[in-house]
Design a protein around this motif. Sequence first.
Motif, PDB file in Angstrom:
ATOM      1  N   SER A  36      13.520  29.872  15.817  1.00 26.50           N
ATOM      2  CA  SER A  36      14.299  30.093  14.588  1.00 26.50           C
ATOM      3  C   SER A  36      14.618  31.572  14.415  1.00 26.50           C
ATOM      4  O   SER A  36      15.735  31.937  14.023  1.00 26.50           O
ATOM      5  N   VAL A  37      13.635  32.438  14.702  1.00 21.93           N
ATOM      6  CA  VAL A  37      13.856  33.884  14.586  1.00 21.93           C
ATOM      7  C   VAL A  37      14.907  34.346  15.589  1.00 21.93           C
ATOM      8  O   VAL A  37      15.810  35.120  15.260  1.00 21.93           O
ATOM      9  N   ALA A  38      14.806  33.859  16.821  1.00 26.09           N
ATOM     10  CA  ALA A  38      15.766  34.262  17.851  1.00 26.09           C
ATOM     11  C   ALA A  38      17.181  33.835  17.483  1.00 26.09           C
ATOM     12  O   ALA A  38      18.144  34.586  17.704  1.00 26.09           O
ATOM     13  N   LEU A  39      17.331  32.648  16.914  1.00 27.91           N
ATOM     14  CA  LEU A  39      18.662  32.165  16.543  1.00 27.91           C
ATOM     15  C   LEU A  39      19.239  32.948  15.370  1.00 27.91           C
ATOM     16  O   LEU A  39      20.429  33.289  15.377  1.00 27.91           O
ATOM     17  N   VAL A  40      18.429  33.229  14.349  1.00 23.51           N
ATOM     18  CA  VAL A  40      18.964  33.943  13.191  1.00 23.51           C
ATOM     19  C   VAL A  40      19.387  35.358  13.570  1.00 23.51           C
ATOM     20  O   VAL A  40      20.329  35.916  12.989  1.00 23.51           O
ATOM     21  N   LEU A  41      18.727  35.947  14.569  1.00 25.85           N
ATOM     22  CA  LEU A  41      19.113  37.283  15.023  1.00 25.85           C
ATOM     23  C   LEU A  41      20.421  37.276  15.801  1.00 25.85           C
ATOM     24  O   LEU A  41      20.999  38.333  16.068  1.00 25.85           O
ATOM     25  N   GLN A  42      20.910  36.086  16.186  1.00 21.66           N
ATOM     26  CA  GLN A  42      22.192  35.974  16.873  1.00 21.66           C
ATOM     27  C   GLN A  42      23.370  35.977  15.902  1.00 21.66           C
ATOM     28  O   GLN A  42      24.520  36.119  16.330  1.00 21.66           O
ATOM     29  N   LEU A  43      23.104  35.819  14.618  1.00 23.58           N
ATOM     30  CA  LEU A  43      24.176  35.776  13.632  1.00 23.58           C
ATOM     31  C   LEU A  43      24.878  37.125  13.537  1.00 23.58           C
ATOM     32  O   LEU A  43      24.244  38.173  13.719  1.00 23.58           O
ATOM     33  N   PRO A  44      26.175  37.127  13.249  1.00 28.89           N
ATOM     34  CA  PRO A  44      26.889  38.403  13.112  1.00 28.89           C
ATOM     35  C   PRO A  44      26.357  39.225  11.944  1.00 28.89           C
ATOM     36  O   PRO A  44      25.944  38.677  10.921  1.00 28.89           O
ATOM     37  N   SER A  45      26.330  40.541  12.120  1.00 29.60           N
ATOM     38  CA  SER A  45      25.779  41.439  11.100  1.00 29.60           C
ATOM     39  C   SER A  45      26.546  41.314   9.792  1.00 29.60           C
ATOM     40  O   SER A  45      27.756  41.080   9.774  1.00 29.60           O
ATOM     41  N   GLY A  46      25.819  41.491   8.698  1.00 27.79           N
ATOM     42  CA  GLY A  46      26.425  41.419   7.377  1.00 27.79           C
ATOM     43  C   GLY A  46      25.398  41.001   6.341  1.00 27.79           C
ATOM     44  O   GLY A  46      24.226  40.745   6.669  1.00 27.79           O
ATOM     45  N   SER A  47      25.826  40.941   5.099  1.00 26.63           N
ATOM     46  CA  SER A  47      24.901  40.591   4.016  1.00 26.63           C
ATOM     47  C   SER A  47      24.370  39.170   4.166  1.00 26.63           C
ATOM     48  O   SER A  47      23.202  38.886   3.830  1.00 26.63           O
ATOM     49  N   GLU A  48      25.213  38.254   4.685  1.00 26.34           N
ATOM     50  CA  GLU A  48      24.763  36.865   4.868  1.00 26.34           C
ATOM     51  C   GLU A  48      23.607  36.804   5.875  1.00 26.34           C
ATOM     52  O   GLU A  48      22.621  36.099   5.661  1.00 26.34           O
ATOM     53  N   ARG A  49      23.756  37.549   6.964  1.00 24.30           N
ATOM     54  CA  ARG A  49      22.700  37.569   7.981  1.00 24.30           C
ATOM     55  C   ARG A  49      21.410  38.134   7.409  1.00 24.30           C
ATOM     56  O   ARG A  49      20.312  37.618   7.687  1.00 24.30           O
ATOM     57  N   ASP A  50      21.504  39.185   6.601  1.00 27.63           N
ATOM     58  CA  ASP A  50      20.318  39.798   6.008  1.00 27.63           C
ATOM     59  C   ASP A  50      19.568  38.805   5.122  1.00 27.63           C
ATOM     60  O   ASP A  50      18.332  38.736   5.153  1.00 27.63           O
ATOM     61  N   VAL A  51      20.324  38.030   4.347  1.00 20.03           N
ATOM     62  CA  VAL A  51      19.693  37.029   3.476  1.00 20.03           C
ATOM     63  C   VAL A  51      19.008  35.949   4.303  1.00 20.03           C
ATOM     64  O   VAL A  51      17.836  35.612   4.080  1.00 20.03           O
ATOM     65  N   PHE A  77      23.189  35.279  -4.700  1.00 21.60           N
ATOM     66  CA  PHE A  77      23.568  35.330  -3.288  1.00 21.60           C
ATOM     67  C   PHE A  77      24.615  34.251  -3.014  1.00 21.60           C
ATOM     68  O   PHE A  77      24.314  33.062  -3.064  1.00 21.60           O
ATOM     69  N   GLU A  78      25.838  34.685  -2.723  1.00 24.82           N
ATOM     70  CA  GLU A  78      26.928  33.747  -2.455  1.00 24.82           C
ATOM     71  C   GLU A  78      27.114  33.593  -0.949  1.00 24.82           C
ATOM     72  O   GLU A  78      27.499  34.526  -0.257  1.00 24.82           O
ATOM     73  N   LEU A  79      26.837  32.401  -0.441  1.00 23.89           N
ATOM     74  CA  LEU A  79      27.029  32.105   0.976  1.00 23.89           C
ATOM     75  C   LEU A  79      27.959  30.915   1.112  1.00 23.89           C
ATOM     76  O   LEU A  79      27.803  29.919   0.389  1.00 23.89           O
ATOM     77  N   SER A  80      28.915  31.006   2.025  1.00 19.06           N
ATOM     78  CA  SER A  80      29.801  29.872   2.279  1.00 19.06           C
ATOM     79  C   SER A  80      28.986  28.751   2.940  1.00 19.06           C
ATOM     80  O   SER A  80      27.907  28.986   3.496  1.00 19.06           O
ATOM     81  N   PHE A  81      29.541  27.550   2.894  1.00 20.72           N
ATOM     82  CA  PHE A  81      28.772  26.397   3.375  1.00 20.72           C
ATOM     83  C   PHE A  81      28.495  26.473   4.872  1.00 20.72           C
ATOM     84  O   PHE A  81      27.462  25.981   5.340  1.00 20.72           O
ATOM     85  N   ILE A  82      29.380  27.094   5.650  1.00 25.93           N
ATOM     86  CA  ILE A  82      29.147  27.201   7.090  1.00 25.93           C
ATOM     87  C   ILE A  82      27.911  28.044   7.374  1.00 25.93           C
ATOM     88  O   ILE A  82      27.130  27.745   8.281  1.00 25.93           O
ATOM     89  N   TRP A  83      27.699  29.101   6.574  1.00 19.69           N
ATOM     90  CA  TRP A  83      26.492  29.915   6.739  1.00 19.69           C
ATOM     91  C   TRP A  83      25.248  29.100   6.393  1.00 19.69           C
ATOM     92  O   TRP A  83      24.204  29.225   7.054  1.00 19.69           O
ATOM     93  N   CYS A  84      25.345  28.282   5.364  1.00 19.79           N
ATOM     94  CA  CYS A  84      24.215  27.439   4.969  1.00 19.79           C
ATOM     95  C   CYS A  84      23.911  26.394   6.045  1.00 19.79           C
ATOM     96  O   CYS A  84      22.746  26.087   6.321  1.00 19.79           O
ATOM     97  N   LEU A  85      24.984  25.854   6.660  1.00 22.40           N
ATOM     98  CA  LEU A  85      24.776  24.909   7.760  1.00 22.40           C
ATOM     99  C   LEU A  85      24.107  25.588   8.956  1.00 22.40           C
ATOM    100  O   LEU A  85      23.243  25.000   9.617  1.00 22.40           O
ATOM    101  N   LEU A  86      24.512  26.816   9.241  1.00 24.19           N
ATOM    102  CA  LEU A  86      23.866  27.562  10.329  1.00 24.19           C
ATOM    103  C   LEU A  86      22.376  27.739  10.046  1.00 24.19           C
ATOM    104  O   LEU A  86      21.538  27.588  10.946  1.00 24.19           O
ATOM    105  N   PHE A  87      22.050  28.057   8.803  1.00 21.37           N
ATOM    106  CA  PHE A  87      20.642  28.201   8.436  1.00 21.37           C
ATOM    107  C   PHE A  87      19.902  26.876   8.593  1.00 21.37           C
ATOM    108  O   PHE A  87      18.789  26.837   9.125  1.00 21.37           O
ATOM    109  N   GLY A  88      20.524  25.791   8.149  1.00 22.24           N
ATOM    110  CA  GLY A  88      19.899  24.484   8.305  1.00 22.24           C
ATOM    111  C   GLY A  88      19.655  24.132   9.759  1.00 22.24           C
ATOM    112  O   GLY A  88      18.613  23.584  10.123  1.00 22.24           O
ATOM    113  N   ALA A  89      20.624  24.479  10.635  1.00 23.50           N
ATOM    114  CA  ALA A  89      20.499  24.166  12.057  1.00 23.50           C
ATOM    115  C   ALA A  89      19.399  24.977  12.731  1.00 23.50           C
ATOM    116  O   ALA A  89      18.661  24.475  13.580  1.00 23.50           O
ATOM    117  N   LEU A  90      19.259  26.247  12.363  1.00 24.50           N
ATOM    118  CA  LEU A  90      18.277  27.093  13.049  1.00 24.50           C
ATOM    119  C   LEU A  90      16.860  26.895  12.530  1.00 24.50           C
ATOM    120  O   LEU A  90      15.887  27.169  13.242  1.00 24.50           O
TER     121      LEU A  90
END
Length: 425
Positions: free
Chosen positions: A373-388, A134-147
């Motif tokens: 945390s669930v509410a925030l992750v559901l705000q992410l734009p659709s795509g494979s990164e969001r699914d992960v 699973f390749e995620l850019s660092f900004i996606w990882c930071l979003l996960f850390g924040a939520l």
Amino acid sequence: MSSTASLSFLEVGAIFLTITALLSYINHRFIGLPTTIGVMSISLVVSIIAIFLGLLGFDQLIDYEVGLLAQLDFTEVLLDGMLSMLLFAGALHVNIGDLRRYKLPIGILACLGTIVSAVLIAGAVYFVLPLLGFELSFIWCLLFGALISPTDPIAVMGILASAGAPKSLETVIAGESLFNDGIGVVIFVILLGILASGDIPTAGYIGHSLLVEAGGGILFGLILGAILYYLLKSIDSYQEEVLLTLAGVLGGYALASHYHLSGPLAMVMMGLMLGNQGRAYAMSDETRHYVDLFWELIDEILNAILFVLIGLEVVIIAFSGNLFIAAGLAIVIALAARFIVVGLTTKTFSQQLELPKGAWKVLTWGGLRGGISVALVLQLPSGSERDVLLTLTYAIVIFSILVQGLTIGKVAKLVGPSHSKTLSN
């Protein structure tokens, strides 16, 4: 294709309220778990059964569940509906004297701890996920850390009440959870803006945004609390006074959101002011009784609905072998980040914190994640990164509530109430 016909908001609300009432009855009558854990466990089992039947070719149950959930925006329901009332209800019974005494650990864990945890989780996930494909850019990882870093006040305060934790630790965990979700949401929104625009803001812009949203939310909550205090003190009629508190919460949260201030922090400050100064000087005994009873019922009902929704939403997760492994590693990473933040805080400020020996155990294990945390992750734009990230988030939330929530009482006994310092009123 969903078999659920289009329903009105009232019909959807009635269905979920009915489901929650039935699951609450089943839990109370036959299972006996704390309400939030019990209803989420049963709804989770229902979702797993629906998924299993769908794999066998019996799609009716999962189609109905997915179709029903599709008509309910979880993020909007929680962040724009439930959250204001749940935070106010939680803050209403927190003693300001207790918060003042433990302001140092609460402040460190809620502000600095949330930021450090987000960075630690982001770094670990960034290096671990590629090993599983699973390749995620660092900004996606930071979003996960924040939520995922903020401890959820809804989960924490709903479970701590029956956990038997020492009073000092209960105060720190509850106080931290009331404030760090506001910090986490602000960080998440800033990062989401970076993802959408592709522009990296300056440190000054980030600092200004934090100051305006978080500081402005706190100030707005204090002003609104002062206005409500005056209104409550000027009359003695519990019907109107309960109505004023409800209007203050819903209207105040809407105003804060409209002016881009932190609604969660505003509700916490207003709840603290009315729960302490308001209860003592602006309410009669009869009004105090009805205000407490009303907000206790609101808290219980909304908590139950929220945790039913968390259990049912599992059907939207994409499953795969590597994702299961990634989810397990994400749980370990989140716990490790929490342990590091708590350990550094309690070790560095051991003399100033005045916490019982072994406090780090309860603070680490009591850092529950939940609906925010669930509410925030559901705000992410659709795509494979969001699914992960959706799968990782659900894994941490479910583990947090079911495993940590059910065992926090046993961990608290390792510290023991006898070791807890008595709090001044």
